[in-house]
Design an enzyme around this catalytic site. Structure first.
Site, short mmCIF file in Angstrom:
data_model
loop_
_atom_site.label_atom_id
_atom_site.label_comp_id
_atom_site.label_asym_id
_atom_site.label_seq_id
_atom_site.Cartn_x
_atom_site.Cartn_y
_atom_site.Cartn_z
N SER A 72 0.84 -1.20 0.00
CA SER A 72 0.00 0.00 0.00
C SER A 72 0.87 1.25 0.00
CB SER A 72 -0.85 -0.03 1.27
OG SER A 72 -1.45 1.22 1.50
N TYR A 82 -2.19 -1.12 10.88
CA TYR A 82 -2.42 -1.68 9.54
C TYR A 82 -1.22 -1.41 8.64
CZ TYR A 82 -3.84 -1.67 4.65
OH TYR A 82 -3.86 -1.87 3.28
N LYS A 121 2.02 -3.81 6.71
CA LYS A 121 2.50 -3.79 5.31
C LYS A 121 4.01 -3.57 5.26
CE LYS A 121 -1.53 -4.34 3.30
NZ LYS A 121 -1.87 -5.65 2.75
P1 NAD Z 1 -11.00 -6.97 0.80
O1 NAD Z 1 -11.25 -6.96 2.26
O2 NAD Z 1 -12.14 -6.71 -0.11
O3 NAD Z 1 -10.34 -8.38 0.37
C1 NAD Z 1 -9.51 -9.10 1.24
C2 NAD Z 1 -10.01 -10.55 1.26
O4 NAD Z 1 -9.16 -11.32 2.12
C3 NAD Z 1 -11.43 -10.69 1.79
O5 NAD Z 1 -12.20 -11.42 0.87
C4 NAD Z 1 -11.27 -11.43 3.11
O6 NAD Z 1 -12.38 -12.27 3.40
C5 NAD Z 1 -9.97 -12.20 2.88
N1 NAD Z 1 -9.20 -12.55 4.08
C6 NAD Z 1 -8.81 -11.72 5.09
N2 NAD Z 1 -8.09 -12.41 6.00
C7 NAD Z 1 -8.03 -13.69 5.56
C8 NAD Z 1 -7.44 -14.87 6.06
N3 NAD Z 1 -6.78 -14.90 7.23
N4 NAD Z 1 -7.56 -16.02 5.36
C9 NAD Z 1 -8.24 -16.03 4.18
N5 NAD Z 1 -8.82 -14.94 3.66
C10 NAD Z 1 -8.73 -13.78 4.34
O7 NAD Z 1 -9.81 -5.94 0.53
P2 NAD Z 1 -9.26 -5.35 -0.85
O8 NAD Z 1 -9.67 -3.92 -0.91
O9 NAD Z 1 -9.59 -6.25 -1.97
O10 NAD Z 1 -7.70 -5.38 -0.54
C11 NAD Z 1 -6.89 -6.48 -0.91
C12 NAD Z 1 -5.49 -6.24 -0.39
O11 NAD Z 1 -5.01 -5.01 -0.90
C13 NAD Z 1 -5.39 -6.15 1.13
O12 NAD Z 1 -4.21 -6.80 1.53
C14 NAD Z 1 -5.30 -4.66 1.39
O13 NAD Z 1 -4.60 -4.38 2.57
C15 NAD Z 1 -4.53 -4.19 0.16
N6 NAD Z 1 -4.79 -2.78 -0.17
C16 NAD Z 1 -6.07 -2.34 -0.37
C17 NAD Z 1 -6.30 -0.99 -0.63
C18 NAD Z 1 -7.71 -0.48 -0.83
O14 NAD Z 1 -7.91 0.73 -0.74
N7 NAD Z 1 -8.70 -1.32 -1.11
C19 NAD Z 1 -5.23 -0.07 -0.71
C20 NAD Z 1 -3.93 -0.56 -0.52
C21 NAD Z 1 -3.72 -1.91 -0.25
N1 UFG Z 2 -12.63 11.63 2.92
C1 UFG Z 2 -13.68 12.50 3.17
N2 UFG Z 2 -14.86 11.97 3.62
C2 UFG Z 2 -15.03 10.62 3.82
C3 UFG Z 2 -13.94 9.76 3.56
C4 UFG Z 2 -12.75 10.30 3.12
O1 UFG Z 2 -13.57 13.71 3.00
O2 UFG Z 2 -16.12 10.20 4.23
C5 UFG Z 2 -11.36 12.19 2.37
C6 UFG Z 2 -10.14 11.91 3.21
O3 UFG Z 2 -9.95 12.92 4.17
C7 UFG Z 2 -9.04 11.88 2.14
C8 UFG Z 2 -9.75 11.32 0.90
O4 UFG Z 2 -11.15 11.54 1.14
O5 UFG Z 2 -8.62 13.18 1.84
C9 UFG Z 2 -9.52 9.83 0.68
O6 UFG Z 2 -9.84 9.12 1.87
P1 UFG Z 2 -10.01 7.52 1.87
O7 UFG Z 2 -10.40 7.13 3.26
O8 UFG Z 2 -10.88 7.09 0.75
O9 UFG Z 2 -8.54 7.00 1.51
P2 UFG Z 2 -7.14 7.25 2.24
O10 UFG Z 2 -6.23 7.89 1.24
O11 UFG Z 2 -7.31 7.93 3.53
O12 UFG Z 2 -6.68 5.76 2.57
C10 UFG Z 2 -6.56 4.76 1.58
C11 UFG Z 2 -6.83 3.39 2.20
C12 UFG Z 2 -5.77 3.05 3.19
C13 UFG Z 2 -4.42 3.15 2.55
C14 UFG Z 2 -4.22 4.50 1.93
C15 UFG Z 2 -2.94 4.52 1.13
O13 UFG Z 2 -8.08 3.39 2.86
O14 UFG Z 2 -5.96 1.70 3.62
O15 UFG Z 2 -5.29 4.80 1.02
O16 UFG Z 2 -2.62 5.80 0.73
F1 UFG Z 2 -3.48 2.94 3.49
#
Ligand code: NAD
Ligand code: UFG
Length: 335
Positions: A124, A148, A152
Site C-alpha cells: 500500500s 495496519y 504492510k
Molecule cells: P478486501 O477486504 O475486499 O479483500 C480481502 C479478502 O481477504 C477478503 O475477501 C477477506 O475475506 C480475505 N481474508 C482476510 N483475511 C483472511 C485470512 N486470514 N484467510 C483467508 N482470507 C482472508 O480488501 P481489498 O480492498 O480487496 O484489498 C486487498 C489487499 O489489498 C489487502 O491486503 C489490502 O490491505 C490491500 N490494499 C487495499 C487498498 C484499498 O484501498 N482497497 C489499498 C492498498 C492496499
Molecule cells: N474523505 C472524506 N470523507 C469521507 C472519507 C474520506 O472527506 O467520508 C477524504 C479523506 O480525508 C481523504 C480522501 O477523502 O482526503 C480519501 O480518503 P479515503 O479514506 O478514501 O482514503 P485514504 O487515502 O485515507 O486511505 C486509503 C486506504 C488506506 C491506505 C491509503 C494509502 O483506505 O488503507 O489509502 O494511501 F493505506
C-alpha cells in the site's frame, strides 16, 4: 499458469481473478469470507466465462493451507488476503498483526514447501513515511503511522528477507494507491461491511440514498480547493497491473517494489463532482473537521511501473465513478 489468489473473493482480488481468467490463466481463490461473500465466485465465473474454483480456508490454519497446496499445482501466488481498515487496526492491533503477519508467514512456508516461489504481495501507499515529498517514489523512506500500515511495512521486509535467504524467490511488492471503481459489467465491485470509511463507497451510498450526507474531512488544506488530494486508480487498471507484474517476476529473481497509481491526484471535491455527473444529480455535502492522521496530498510517481512493467492506468475519474455507480445501483437493488 495456475495461480492462487488469497483473498480472491475481495474487492481487488475478484477483479484480478477476472483479468487473469480472461488472459488464459487458471485461478484458484482461497478466502475465509471474513470480508466478502461466496456469491462473488459465481459472478467472476459469469463475467470470465470460465470456472474459478474456491477454497474456503483461513490462512492462519496451517493444515488447511498446506492441504490446498497439496491438491493444486500452483505456479504463482497473488496474496491479497488481509485486514485493511486503518481505524479498526488502531483499536484491535493484535488482530491485525496476527491475521496479516502470521497469515503471510503460513502462506510463504507452504509455498516454500511446495516449491512455489513467485509471489505478488498487496502492499500500500501507506508504507511511505509521511514526511516524504510527493509524489512518492519507490526509493522513499518507509514508515507507517498505524498498525495496519505497519503490517504492510513488516511484511515487505519479511518478503525481502525471504528473497535474500533463497535466491529462487521472486516477489513483487505492489503499492496500491486509492483503488476505486468496479467492473464495467456492474456485477462485481466494492462491498464494504457497515458504514464505509473510504470516500468513494461513502459517496456511492449517499447517491443511492442509503446515507444522508457526504462529510468532507477538512477544506482548509493547502491544496487548490482546500480538500485532500489522492491518487485514485480504477480497480480494473490495478487488476491489469497484476498480470504485468506476474509476467515480470517470471523472468527475474528478487524483491521488486512498484507503485500502482496513476501519477495524478484528485481532490475530494473533484471526486464528488465526478460522481454527481455519473449519477446525474447534486449530492448533499457537509464540511467537517479534518480526519486525524490524514495527509493533504498523496500521489504516486508512476515512472518505475511504466518503465519496468509497461503499466499505465487507462481509465479516468469519469469512468471510475460511472463504473462505481453502475455497481452501486445493482448492489442496492439486490440484483
Ligand atoms: P478486501 O477486504 O475486499 O479483500 C480481502 C479478502 O481477504 C477478503 O475477501 C477477506 O475475506 C480475505 N481474508 C482476510 N483475511 C483472511 C485470512 N486470514 N484467510 C483467508 N482470507 C482472508 O480488501 P481489498 O480492498 O480487496 O484489498 C486487498 C489487499 O489489498 C489487502 O491486503 C489490502 O490491505 C490491500 N490494499 C487495499 C487498498 C484499498 O484501498 N482497497 C489499498 C492498498 C492496499
Ligand atoms: N474523505 C472524506 N470523507 C469521507 C472519507 C474520506 O472527506 O467520508 C477524504 C479523506 O480525508 C481523504 C480522501 O477523502 O482526503 C480519501 O480518503 P479515503 O479514506 O478514501 O482514503 P485514504 O487515502 O485515507 O486511505 C486509503 C486506504 C488506506 C491506505 C491509503 C494509502 O483506505 O488503507 O489509502 O494511501 F493505506
Amino acid at each position: 499458469m495456475n495461480i492462487l489468489l488469497t483473498g480472491g473473493a475481495g474487492f481487488i482480488g475478484s477483479h484480478t481473478a477476472v483479468v487473469l481468467l480472461e488472459s488464459g490463466h487458471d485461478v484458484v481463490v482461497l478466502d475465509n469470507f471474513s470480508n466478502s461473500k461466496p456469491s462473488v465466485l459465481d459472478r467472476i465465473e459469469a463475467i470470465a466465462g470460465r470456472s474459478c474454483p474456491c477454497e474456503n480456508a483461513d490462512l492462519l490454519d496451517e493444515a488447511a493451507v498446506r492441504d490446498v497446496f497439496d491438491r493444486h499445482g500452483f505456479d504463482a501466488v497473488v496474496h491479497f488476503a488481509g485486514l485493511k481498515a486503518v481505524g479498526e487496526s488502531v483499536e484491535k492491533p493484535l488482530s491485525y498483526y496476527a491475521n496479516n503477519l502470521i497469515g503471510t508467514i503460513r502462506l510463504t512456508e507452504a509455498m516454500a514447501e511446495h516449491g512455489v516461489k513467485d509471489l505478488i504481495f498487496s502492499s500500500s501507499a501507506t508504507v511511505y513515511r509521511a514526511d516524504n515529498p510527493v509524489p512518492y517514489h519507490e526509493d522513499d523512506a518507509l514508515g507507517a503511522t498505524n498498525p495496519y500500515g505497519r503490517t504492510k511495512v513488516m511484511i515487505e521486509q519479511i518478503l525481502r528477507d525471504v528473497c535474500a535467504a533463497d535466491p529462487q524467490w521472486s516477489v513483487a511488492l505492489l503499492r496500491y494507491f486509492n483503488p476505486i471503481g468496479a467492473h464495467p459489467s456492474g456485477r462485481i465491485g466494492e462491498d464494504p461491511n457497515g458504514i464505509p470509511n473510504n470516500l468513494l463507497p461513502y459517496v456511492s451510498k449517499v447517491a443511492a440514498g442509503e446515507l444522508p450526507v457526504i462529510h468532507i474531512f477538512g477544506d482548509d488544506y493547502g491544496t487548490p480547493d482546500g480538500t485532500g488530494v489522492r491518487d485514485y486508480i480504477h480497480v480494473m487498471d490495478l487488476a491489469e497491473g497484476h498480470l504485468l507484474a506476474l509476467e515480470y517476476i517470471r523472468e527475474r529473481k528478487g524483491a521488486f517494489p512498484f507503485n500502482l497509481g496513476t501519477g495524478k491526484g484528485y481532490s475530494v471535491k473533484e471526486v464528488i463532482a465526478a460522481f454527481e455527473r455519473a449519477c446525474g444529480r447534486p449530492l448533499p455535502v457537509e464540511i467537517d473537521a479534518r480526519r486525524a492522521g490524514d495527509l493533504p496530498i498523496v500521489y504516486a510517481n508512476a515512472d518505475l511501473a511504466r518503465a519496468e512493467l509497461g503499466f499505465s492506468a487507462k481509465r479516468d475519474l469519469t469512468e471510475m465513478c460511472a463504473d462505481a455507480w453502475r455497481w452501486q445501483q445493482r448492489a442496492w437493488s439486490g440484483q
